[in-house]
Design a protein around this motif. Structure first.
Motif, PDB file in Angstrom:
ATOM      1  N   LEU B 160     -36.584 -11.346 -18.735  1.00 45.40           N
ATOM      2  CA  LEU B 160     -38.004  -9.875 -18.520  1.00 45.40           C
ATOM      3  C   LEU B 160     -38.716  -9.029 -19.703  1.00 45.40           C
ATOM      4  O   LEU B 160     -39.775  -9.065 -19.583  1.00 45.40           O
ATOM      5  N   THR B 161     -37.844  -9.607 -20.902  1.00 48.90           N
ATOM      6  CA  THR B 161     -38.760  -8.496 -22.270  1.00 48.90           C
ATOM      7  C   THR B 161     -39.717  -9.309 -22.507  1.00 48.90           C
ATOM      8  O   THR B 161     -40.798  -9.059 -23.229  1.00 48.90           O
ATOM      9  N   ALA B 162     -39.110 -10.834 -22.512  1.00 43.94           N
ATOM     10  CA  ALA B 162     -41.631 -11.493 -23.071  1.00 43.94           C
ATOM     11  C   ALA B 162     -42.295 -11.289 -21.597  1.00 43.94           C
ATOM     12  O   ALA B 162     -42.734 -12.424 -22.155  1.00 43.94           O
ATOM     13  N   ARG B 163     -41.711 -10.953 -20.459  1.00 42.86           N
ATOM     14  CA  ARG B 163     -43.328 -10.197 -19.599  1.00 42.86           C
ATOM     15  C   ARG B 163     -43.338 -12.246 -19.300  1.00 42.86           C
ATOM     16  O   ARG B 163     -44.306 -11.980 -18.893  1.00 42.86           O
ATOM     17  N   PRO B 164     -42.577 -12.515 -18.471  1.00 40.60           N
ATOM     18  CA  PRO B 164     -43.062 -14.059 -17.310  1.00 40.60           C
ATOM     19  C   PRO B 164     -43.319 -13.378 -16.088  1.00 40.60           C
ATOM     20  O   PRO B 164     -42.271 -12.494 -15.740  1.00 40.60           O
ATOM     21  N   PRO B 165     -44.196 -14.277 -16.125  1.00 49.71           N
ATOM     22  CA  PRO B 165     -44.392 -14.079 -14.425  1.00 49.71           C
ATOM     23  C   PRO B 165     -43.256 -14.667 -13.692  1.00 49.71           C
ATOM     24  O   PRO B 165     -44.181 -14.817 -13.097  1.00 49.71           O
ATOM     25  N   LEU B 166     -42.882 -15.379 -14.028  1.00 52.51           N
ATOM     26  CA  LEU B 166     -41.908 -16.480 -13.510  1.00 52.51           C
ATOM     27  C   LEU B 166     -40.550 -16.154 -13.707  1.00 52.51           C
ATOM     28  O   LEU B 166     -39.899 -16.281 -15.020  1.00 52.51           O
ATOM     29  N   LEU B 167     -39.276 -15.544 -12.758  1.00 50.99           N
ATOM     30  CA  LEU B 167     -38.297 -15.873 -13.030  1.00 50.99           C
ATOM     31  C   LEU B 167     -37.396 -16.751 -11.673  1.00 50.99           C
ATOM     32  O   LEU B 167     -37.931 -16.420 -10.884  1.00 50.99           O
ATOM     33  N   LEU B 168     -36.316 -17.336 -13.076  1.00 47.82           N
ATOM     34  CA  LEU B 168     -35.128 -18.345 -12.185  1.00 47.82           C
ATOM     35  C   LEU B 168     -34.134 -17.292 -12.029  1.00 47.82           C
ATOM     36  O   LEU B 168     -33.906 -17.222 -12.636  1.00 47.82           O
ATOM     37  N   ALA B 169     -34.233 -17.486 -10.813  1.00 45.25           N
ATOM     38  CA  ALA B 169     -32.179 -16.392 -10.893  1.00 45.25           C
ATOM     39  C   ALA B 169     -31.131 -17.256  -9.718  1.00 45.25           C
ATOM     40  O   ALA B 169     -31.517 -17.886  -8.732  1.00 45.25           O
ATOM     41  N   ASP B 170     -29.890 -17.975 -10.815  1.00 46.91           N
ATOM     42  CA  ASP B 170     -29.385 -18.572 -10.035  1.00 46.91           C
ATOM     43  C   ASP B 170     -28.613 -18.199  -9.045  1.00 46.91           C
ATOM     44  O   ASP B 170     -26.979 -18.020 -10.168  1.00 46.91           O
ATOM     45  N   GLU B 171     -27.743 -17.525  -8.018  1.00 44.25           N
ATOM     46  CA  GLU B 171     -26.923 -17.370  -7.570  1.00 44.25           C
ATOM     47  C   GLU B 171     -26.356 -15.428  -8.621  1.00 44.25           C
ATOM     48  O   GLU B 171     -25.541 -15.828  -8.777  1.00 44.25           O
ATOM     49  N   PRO B 172     -27.887 -15.050  -8.578  1.00 43.45           N
ATOM     50  CA  PRO B 172     -28.051 -14.244  -9.299  1.00 43.45           C
ATOM     51  C   PRO B 172     -26.598 -12.619  -8.970  1.00 43.45           C
ATOM     52  O   PRO B 172     -25.960 -11.990  -9.952  1.00 43.45           O
ATOM     53  N   THR B 173     -26.419 -13.026  -7.517  1.00 40.65           N
ATOM     54  CA  THR B 173     -24.796 -12.176  -7.132  1.00 40.65           C
ATOM     55  C   THR B 173     -23.979 -12.999  -6.469  1.00 40.65           C
ATOM     56  O   THR B 173     -22.835 -12.279  -6.461  1.00 40.65           O
ATOM     57  N   GLY B 174     -23.724 -13.641  -7.404  1.00 37.07           N
ATOM     58  CA  GLY B 174     -22.078 -15.203  -6.989  1.00 37.07           C
ATOM     59  C   GLY B 174     -21.271 -14.372  -7.554  1.00 37.07           C
ATOM     60  O   GLY B 174     -20.323 -14.583  -6.619  1.00 37.07           O
TER      61      GLY B 174
END
Lengths: 404, 235
Positions: B160-174
């Motif tokens: 999130l540092t570069a303040r992107p409008p889109l976050l892609l999370a691939d199995e973030p809790t896997g």
């Protein structure tokens, strides 16, 4: 691309945090650069040392002697080199500082009931200066000794050691050839061995007039040594002496010389050439090790790209462009190369100094050798750093991330 | 209607194998609005990862259009793709993918470094973000010194540092236990609310998927009807 300083800082950080890997990468290049500098220094040091040994013969010296018929069958029966030649050169030569006849024979030297075989040279006082030969104790005989044919002599170190041991030979009277007593006025400094292993200190020097009067039947010289006015005049002096002697001996234009005029400088030049060839050979071998060191850097960098696939993938996913990744790897390679080169230069100079001290030759660090190897090292780093860096930059981030 | 953050039209991907092409995605039409949280679900081999790679500008579609934030990004060069990832997309992975030889703070700063933000300002931004994910005291730690949950927090901060409008999370809790996983999901949703970041969540876990506003199911490279897929998944 606003990378620059920050990228250098980060790369340096990564290098410091992985000291093992960094050291391994640098090792090859450091050894290569070090070996190159050391080898070039060995070659140059050995050359100087060899040349110095030959310079014992005298660098500003022309030797005139008669040729033996075997050497030149067409020549007339050789005229022995004698006073006639000495006079001719002294009278006619304009490029000559001094002429020193050298008469030489084997003769026994005896003192206090002891006797040993040695050599006696009949020379003029200028002989010592011509050979940069110092007197260790006492003094040289002088011009009046020469005109008076005084029975005085200078002893070489070997004769002093063998006959006198620890006693002082100055003022003592030794007997030469079992018949001529003479007073020891000086002891010669130690000269060591000649290039053909003859003991240069196994000698007695007497005035050539004394020699002619007492130690020989007819005044024939082993050779005549001539010192040109300056070193630069060496070649013109040789030509002049050749001319004078040809006229003096009445040689026709088509007749070959019945004498020879030579200079130890030729030998020195030859030795110098030989040593230079050896030095070049050493440098070539060291150049190979430099190349191997460079290839080592490339290998480790390539392995490192494989090892760091995940890292490259992560950086790419975050948004590092291929050119940024390329730059990063190149900068890493560059830093490692510069460090390795620096270590190598230090190592090379250290080893060169150590070896020079142990071998007793002058430590010669050629600035051009250091510059060349350092430049080569850094060039190799950039060149061989580029390949792995390009590979890293072209790595597909998906595959890079999947591999874990 | 405002421009959606993501719009795909007939997106297809064919991998060239030894015997002709293997279709992995066929005719995927998707629209995701700004500020949406969408779960992308489907069995393995359904084309989830391929779709995520294309949406993340890590891969290019074989056919079809991909419009990100109003611009067609289907045919960008690698350098251009990198620029898009840097400014538009944040990634969170199952296995964190932090740089092992960089501290937490340095990891979070990395995107700003690539964006050419001066060090002082980048460090400040990164420190604020680390504090926001609850790790202000861990900035100088290396990933190996952090727990799994902490590592994922660092990874989220970095995304999130570069303040992107889109976050892609691939199995973030896997790779996390249930409790930590729930904390991470809560953090993601809080950040989504604070910043309005759209999130695409790839997951097997229906519990995790339930955090999303909407779920999209993939099967054999095709988007399938939600109900049908759920029935299929439960059958």
């Amino acid at each position: 691309m606003a990378l620059g300083r920050e990228t250098w800082r980060l790369a340096l950080k990564l290098i410091v945090r992985q000291p093992g890997r960094s050291a391994l990468t640098m090792l090859g290049l450091a050894i290569g650069v070090g070996a190159f500098i050391a080898m070039v220094s060995f070659g140059e040091g050995a050359r100087k040392s060899v040349v110095a040994q030959f310079e014992v013969l005298g660098t500003n010296l022309i030797k005139v002697q008669n040729t033996t018929p075997a050497v030149n069958p067409r020549a007339r029966p050789s005229i022995p080199t004698g006073d006639n030649e000495v006079k001719l050169i002294r009278r006619e030569a304009t490029t000559v500082a001094q002429v020193v006849p050298v008469a030489r024979r084997a003769a026994s030297v005896a003192w206090g009931g002891e006797q040993r075989p040695s050599y006696v040279n009949g020379v003029t006082p200028g002989y010592l200066g011509l050979h940069s030969w110092d007197v260790a104790a006492g003094g040289n005989f002088d011009a009046s000794d020469l005109t008076e044919a005084a029975k005085v002599c200078l002893l070489g170190k070997t004769n002093v050691k063998e006959l006198f041991g620890d006693r002082d030979p100055l003022g003592e009277t030794v007997t030469l050839a079992g018949m001529m007593p003479c007073r020891v006025v000086g002891v010669l400094a130690e000269k060591g061995f000649s290039t053909n292993a003859a003991d240069l200190d196994d000698i007695v020097l007497v005035p050539v007039t004394t020699y002619n009067a007492h130690l020989t039947d007819r005044p024939i010289y082993a050779y005549i040594e001539v010192e040109p006015l300056t070193k630069d005049l060496l070649d013109s002096a040789r030509a002049e002496i050749t001319d004078i002697l040809r006229r003096g001996h009445g040689l026709e234009d088509d007749e070959p010389n019945d004498f020879s005029v030579s200079s130890p400088l030729e030998v020195i030049r030859a030795a110098d050439r030989t040593a230079r060839i050896l030095g070049t050979l050493l440098a070539a071998i060291a150049g190979v090790s430099l190349l191997v060191g460079g290839i080592g850097i490339m290998n480790i960098q390539l392995v490192s790209v494989a090892e760091r696939t995940e890292e490259i993938g992560v950086r790419a996913a975050i948004g590092a462009s291929p050119s940024q990744i390329l730059t990063q790897f190149l900068i890493e390679a560059l830093i490692l190369t510069m460090l390795g080169t620096f270590v190598g230069v230090t190592l090379g100079i250290g080893v060169a100094t150590l070896v020079a001290q142990n071998m007793g030759w002058p430590r010669v660090i050629s600035p051009s050798g250091v510059l060349f190897s350092a430049g080569f090292g850094i060039a190799v780093g950039i060149l061989f750093g580029y390949l792995p860096a390009r590979r890293a930059a072209l790595l597909d981030p998906i595959h890079a991330l999947r591999r874990q | 209607m405002p421009t959606p953050v993501i719009e795909t039209l007939g997106l297809s991907k064919v991998y060239q194998g030894s015997v002709g092409g293997v279709p992995v995605l066929s005719h995927v039409d998707l629209t995701i609005e700004y500020g949406e949280v969408v779960a992308l679900r489907g069995p393995s081999g359904s084309g989830k990862s391929t779709l995520l790679n294309i949406l993340g500008c890590l891969d290019r579609p074989s056919r079809g259009r991909y419009v990100l934030g109003g611009s067609d990004v289907s045919g960008l060069t690698r350098e251009e793709q990198a620029w898009v990832r840097l400014h538009y997309i944040g990634f969170v992975f199952q296995s964190f993918h932090l740089l092992a030889h960089a501290t937490a703070l340095e990891n979070v700063t990395l995107p700003l470094h690539y964006a050419g933000v001066p060090r002082g300002r980048a460090d400040e931004t990164a420190r604020d973000l680390l504090a926001r994910v609850g790790l202000s005291h861990r900035g100088s730690h290396f990933p190996a010194q952090l727990s799994g949950g902490e590592r994922q927090r660092v990874a989220i901060a970095r995304a999130l540092t570069a303040r992107p409008p889109l976050l892609l999370a691939d199995e973030p809790t896997g790779a996390l236990d249930t409790k930590t996983g729930a904390e991470i999901m809560r953090l993601l949703l809080d950040l989504h609310k604070e910043r309005g970041t759209s999130i695409i969540l790839v997951t097997h876990d229906p519990v995790v998927a339930d955090y999303a506003d909407r779920q999209i199911f993939l099967r054999d490279g095709k988007v399938v009807d939600t109900e049908e897929a759920q029935v299929g998944a439960r059958a």
